[in-house]
Each structure stands twice: as structure tokens, then as C-alpha cells.
Design an enzyme around this catalytic site. Structure first.
Site, PDB file in Angstrom:
ATOM      1  CG  HIS A 126      -1.904   1.083   1.267  1.00  0.00           C
ATOM      2  ND1 HIS A 126      -1.721   2.258   1.968  1.00  0.00           N
ATOM      3  CD2 HIS A 126      -3.094   1.187   0.646  1.00  0.00           C
ATOM      4  CE1 HIS A 126      -2.784   3.035   1.784  1.00  0.00           C
ATOM      5  NE2 HIS A 126      -3.631   2.411   0.988  1.00  0.00           N
ATOM      6  CB  THR A 156       0.335   4.202   4.200  1.00  0.00           C
ATOM      7  OG1 THR A 156      -0.263   2.907   4.184  1.00  0.00           O
ATOM      8  CG2 THR A 156      -0.714   5.264   3.955  1.00  0.00           C
ATOM      9  CE  LYS A 157       1.288  -1.447   6.052  1.00  0.00           C
ATOM     10  NZ  LYS A 157      -0.056  -0.864   6.244  1.00  0.00           N
ATOM     11  CB  ILE A 158       8.749   0.837   3.715  1.00  0.00           C
ATOM     12  CG1 ILE A 158      10.116   1.470   3.530  1.00  0.00           C
ATOM     13  CG2 ILE A 158       8.814  -0.647   3.405  1.00  0.00           C
ATOM     14  CD1 ILE A 158      10.427   2.523   4.509  1.00  0.00           C
TER      15      ILE A 158
END
Ligand SMILES: *Cc1c(COP(=O)(O)O)cnc(C)c1O
Length: 353
Positions: free
Chosen positions: A175, A177-179
Site C-alpha cells: 500500500h 502508506t507502507k515503505i
């Protein structure tokens, strides 16, 4: 996320291939490159539309008896409980240990003796590494599959990184928002190529070599356009990671000593959020930061057991989860934060708590 300029060459490949979705060449290339990144063969990776769906499909692929309980922490993102319910299992919440932020394996092993426990669901908290060999042992001794929600652990799982996939099935989120974001996406990692193929089958209407639906299933395939973003992201991953590492280092230098960080934070792995536990109730600090124009977010809220959708699920006592829910703050964390901004956030945190 990779820029348009980086993605464009892959989009031109799609124009030439005239292959838009359904395990196309870009999807295959991404599966291959992500596999290599995690030290796995391409056939040990299944790409899906998001981690929540990936977790549901991973549980389904283990053929767990519907309606049985799934032992899981309440101290996780609400999607974990959604994934368990999506697999027709009943979340049974268990507390976490204050130092590891993960359930006590001994307690899990005892609870898993009950006949109506079908599975065990463990979360790598905010991307922190777990001892996966230990959880493999729990799976072996209890005869219950352990599914690892490693949604935020893209980098932690890298080849030669601090967490190596064992026998238990692991799910990573891609996603935004992930790294490592590709917009919306997820990956199921397993040592067992047959299980990965089963997940891919469940994600394409249960089709396996013919147009016959072999299992109740869904559509959770990624398109070639999503794969294009992933390939472009991998092209510039080293630079992206270096920027996250820099922000991680700056926070570690500036944070007040009274703030508790996720286990092993920044020690050989990076993630795209920073949740700290304050020494007392976090409300004062959150309000102090807000009064000075600094927004925070409570990524996991006060635990899944306080979400209206899961409030009636069975539960063990949850004293640590309750405390952490009241004391956690998700601090500003993005790639182009400046050293000055981080110093300011940490000074406000010091004054407010
Ligand atoms: C982000 C996250 C998820 C959900 O991932 P999606 O790809 O957005 O579905 C699940 N569990 C945890 C612990 C997460 O952090």
C-alpha cells in the site's frame, strides 16, 4: 511512490504487449524481482490486490475449518481482524508482551490446544522483525497453521535482512502508506510453491489451467498497470530506502529517552511510520503537538477489540493492549522531513508528556 517519468517506460511496454491484466509479463517480472529481493523463487510469491485480501486468501489456502477461532493480537491494525473474519474464522483476541509487542508464544500454545481453535495469526508490529522459527515451532507442536501479518515488513524481510521467512505463510502490504508502495497491492510469501499457486488460483475465480472454478474464490489479481508502478519502484528502491534510513536516524538521535520505540526500531530495517509509546496517557502530548500545528495519527487506535465491528469477539484479558492504545502516537514520518522539523517535533513531544 515512483514518479511518472520512471513509470512511463513500463507503460509503453504495456502498449506494445497489449496485455493489460491476468498474470501478464510485467506482473511476472515483478513477482520475479520481488522474490529475488526477499531471497525467494518467483513461484514462492503470489501478488494480490492488497494485504487484507492476501491474508484472507492465505488463511483460506490452509483449509481451516470455517467457524473456528483464530488466535490473534488485538494490538494491530483493524484490517487484521477483517482478514480473519473474511476467511470465515472468529477472531479471538490475545494480549501482547510489553517488550516484544507480540503475543506470548507459550500462552498461544496453551490456548491452541482447544479443539475449536483453527489458526494462529501473528503480526510483525509496525514492521519489527519476529523470530519466525519460534512461530514455526508453535505451528508444528499445535498442528495449527500460523499466518504472519508482516504488512509493514517489506524491508525487514529482504534477503539477508533481520527476518527470514520460515515455513509459516507471510503476507506483505504494498500500500502507498507502507515503505514500498505500488498504490494498492499485497504479496503472499511461502516456502511452498504449491501453496503460492493455490493463493493465485483463489485470486482468479478458482481457475487453474481451465475455466472451471475449483474453489469458492474471488478476483484479487493485480493489473499490468500496478505491476508497472512496482517495477519502477524497485528501480529506485536503493535511493528511496536511503531517504527513509536518514529520517529514521534523525528521529533516533532526537527523540526523548522516555519514548518507547517499536522493538528493534531501525536496527537493520526501515518502515514508513513511527509509533512511539509515551510514559503516560498520550492525549496531553497529542494536544500539545496539535496546538503547534503538528498532526499525529493513531495507526492502530486502541486495539481491534474496541472497534465496533469486533467488540463482541471473544478475548483474553488485554491489559498491555489497553495501555499501549492509550499511550501510542504516530509521529510525522515522511521522506523529505528536515532535521529541523524532526528536532521541533521531538522538542514538543518532550514538553507535552
Ligand atoms: C497496512 C496493514 C494491513 C493492511 O494492508 P493493505 O495492503 O492496506 O490491505 C494489515 N495489517 C497491518 C498490520 C497493516 O499495517
Amino acid at each position: 511512490m515512483p514518479t511518472t517519468d520512471r513509470i512511463a517506460p513500463y507503460l509503453r511496454q504495456i502498449d506494445e504487449n497489449r496485455w493489460y491484466t491476468n498474470q501478464g509479463p510485467l506482473c511476472n517480472a515483478l513477482q520475479q524481482r520481488l522474490g529475488a529481493f526477499w531471497g525467494l523463487d518467483a513461484m514462492q510469491v503470489a501478488l494480490v490486490t492488497n494485504a487484507t485480501t492476501g491474508l484472507t486468501l492465505a488463511l483460506q489456502a490452509h483449509n481451516i475449518r470455517p467457524g473456528t477461532r483464530c488466535l490473534m493480537p488485538s494490538w494491530t491494525f483493524t484490517a487484521s481482524a477483517a482478514a480473519v473474519m473474511g476467511a470465515n474464522l472468529v477472531p479471538h483476541f490475545v494480549d501482547v508482551c510489553p517488550t516484544t509487542w507480540v503475543p506470548d508464544p507459550t500462552q498461544i500454545e496453551q490456548l491452541a490446544q482447544a479443539e475449536d481453535v483453527g489458526a494462529i495469526f501473528i503480526v510483525a508490529p509496525f514492521g519489527a522483525p519476529l523470530d519466525l522459527a519460534l512461530w514455526d515451532g508453535v505451528a508444528e507442536r499445535t498442528g495449527r497453521p500460523v499466518i504472519i501479518d508482516a504488512a509493514a515488513a517489506f524491508d525487514t524481510l529482504r534477503h539477508n535482512g533481520p527476518m527470514r521467512p520460515g515455513r509459516s505463510t507471510v503476507v506483505v502490504s504494498l500500500h502507498a502508506t507502507k515503505i514500498f508502495g505500488i498504490g494498492e497491492g499485497g504479496a503472499v510469501l511461502t516456502h511452498d510453491p504449491a501453496l503460492a499457486e493455490h493463493v493465485r488460483t483463489l485470486a482468479r475465480f478458482g481457475f487453474c489451467g481451465s475455466r472451471s472454478s475449483l474453489f469458492p474464490s474471488m478476483n484479487a489479481k493485480i493489473s499490468e498497470y500496478t505491476a508497472a508502478v512496482g517495477l519502477a519502484g524497485l528501480d529506485c528502491w536503493d535511493e528511496t530506502r536511503a531517504r527513509w534510513q536518514h529520517i529514521t536516524d534523525l528521529y533516533q538521535q532526537a527523540l526523548p529517552a522516555s519514548m518507547m520505540l517499536p522493538p528493534d526500531f531501525g536496527n537493520g530495517w526501515v518502515s514508513a511510520t513511527l509509533t512511539v509509546i509515551t510514559p503516560t496517557d498520550a492525549q496531553d502530548a497529542i494536544q500539545h503537538l496539535a496546538a503547534h500545528g503538528v498532526q499525529t495519527v493513531s495507526w492502530w487506535g486502541t486495539g481491534c477489540h474496541t472497534q465496533p465491528a469486533y467488540a463482541n469477539c471473544p478475548s483474553e484479558p488485554l491489559p498491555v493492549t489497553r495501555t499501549y492504545g492509550q499511550r501510542s502516537i504516530g509521529l510525522p514520518f515522511w521522506q523529505d522531513l528536515t532535521a529541523g522539523q524532526i528536532t521541533r517535533v521531538c522538542a514538543l513531544l518532550n514538553e507535552g508528556s
